[in-house]
Write a protein that holds these residues in place. Sequence first.
Motif, short mmCIF file in Angstrom:
data_model
loop_
_atom_site.label_atom_id
_atom_site.label_comp_id
_atom_site.label_asym_id
_atom_site.label_seq_id
_atom_site.Cartn_x
_atom_site.Cartn_y
_atom_site.Cartn_z
N ASN A 1 0.78 -1.25 0.10
CA ASN A 1 -0.10 0.06 -0.09
C ASN A 1 0.91 1.23 -0.12
N VAL A 2 1.61 1.57 -1.00
CA VAL A 2 2.53 2.55 -1.20
C VAL A 2 1.80 3.44 -1.62
N SER A 3 1.87 4.80 -1.09
CA SER A 3 1.13 5.93 -1.36
C SER A 3 1.77 7.13 -1.55
N HIS A 4 1.42 8.36 -2.31
CA HIS A 4 2.13 9.56 -2.50
C HIS A 4 1.11 10.74 -2.06
N SER A 5 1.55 11.64 -1.32
CA SER A 5 0.99 12.98 -0.93
C SER A 5 1.43 13.88 -1.99
#
Length: 531
Positions: free
Chosen positions: A131-135
């Motif tokens: 669950n790699v996410s970016h902001s």
Amino acid sequence: MAAVFCFRNVIFGGACKFKSANFLLFRNLEQKQVRGCASYVGKQRSEYDYDLVVIGGGSGGLAAAKEAAANLGAKVAVLDYVTPTPIGTKWGLGGTCVNVGCIPKKLMHQAALLGEAIHDAKSYGWQVGDNVSHSWENLKDAVQAHIKSVNWVTRVELRDKKVEYINGLGTFKDQHTISVTTNKGDRLLTAKYVLIAVGGRPRYPDIPGAVEYGITSDDIFSLNRPPGKTVIVGAGYIGLECAGFLNGLGYDATVMIRSIPLRGFDQQMANIVVAEMQDKGIKFLHRCLPKSVEKLDSGRLKVTWTDSDKNEFNDEFDTVMFAIGRRALTKELHLENAGVEVAGDGEKIDAVDEQSNVPNIYAVGDVLYKKPELTPVAIHAGRLLARRLFGDSAVTMNYENVATTVFTPLEYGAVGISEETAVQRYGEDNVEIYHAYYKPTEFFIPQKNISHCYLKVVAKRDGDQKVLGMHYIGPQAGEVIQGFSAAIKCNLTVKDLMNTVGIHPTIAEEFTRINVTKRSGKDPNPASCCS
């Protein structure tokens, strides 16, 4: 010495415009006079308020100002004013590169590369969650914080180097007088020399909704919302770089190309860059032109475009970004009041050694006609100009063989001329093209696509085969091509390359192992990593 001063005043005080050989003669003589009495000139400031006024607070203008003031004793002022974009974006001192160009672009490119590296890390044994996410907000804030710190450091540096900074809009009243508009009112400055370094701003197409709903590279790095599904109109290096990092950050990116990608670059290399970007999921609309941008009730933007057969299409996007070129900000300067002429494009200044047709008015950076629009070029030209005006120097800027890199997902670095230019200039029979595909060692374990890792050397065919251009697509292209650009400055030959021992295993060593020519028809693919 008094006679020298009298002669110089005659040159600069009249309205005459020197042309051709006569102009060059007087210009060269004037520069020699200045170099010969630089220390004396530095003490005689009664005639003008400043020795040098720089209009524009970007890289080239700042470099010239700091060199002239801190190292050569000139009295210098820098004028800088940023007109907000149509959506209200503005920024501080430092010009395009620091605020809306090279620096934020490279930081966002790096963010995209890190995202790719996180996925590659699993292959190297790192335990990385799914669950790699970016902001976007966190990245934007970090980038803007860095830019603001550079703005502050730049202002402090000008103060320390005794350069007067004026946050105001400068325009010409005559060749020695600048009218400055600030939030505190108007004032007039007089200057012995004036340096135009205002750079340029992005263009908008003349279509409905472009200005009202579109953005440019002046806005993307400080956008206060995630860009979402984005169409980039234009396939120059700015358009492709932005499409690349947006895709790398997880946003749907489409590039609309009017004609060819990366105009002015080697077209074989440009097409390889596009192919790599397509493999990464970036969509391309070839030979298409935007027709209109319409804001829907949903808040999304409906873009309508036509292809080369006049067929009409449309789609909805969250962001429409225009990257169709830039215009030099010369019309705002009232150049006609000083007698400064512009080139055939109606915008840029066709200067000789940075000197305009008016002997005391110079220009550096993106306002120069048919010169590389690159920050290091402007910086170097600005410093050399300051040394000629106020120091004992005759060194001029060499605009040939300037290296550059396009920071697309797989980077493209180049120095020298393209294959097309070499053939046009020397004839196909007099040019040899060495080329090779290669396998970056770091691509092996994660099994990354190597089909677009490619390089070539453009050389003369005779003798030791002088290298005319070097082109490289792959990781760390800027770092790779920088060293070879110095070698080309020293008249690198293919024989020199082949006699150079490379560092193994690196990607830069691939240039030292190049041995297959296009003319031979042999397979340019390596048999192994050490072949």
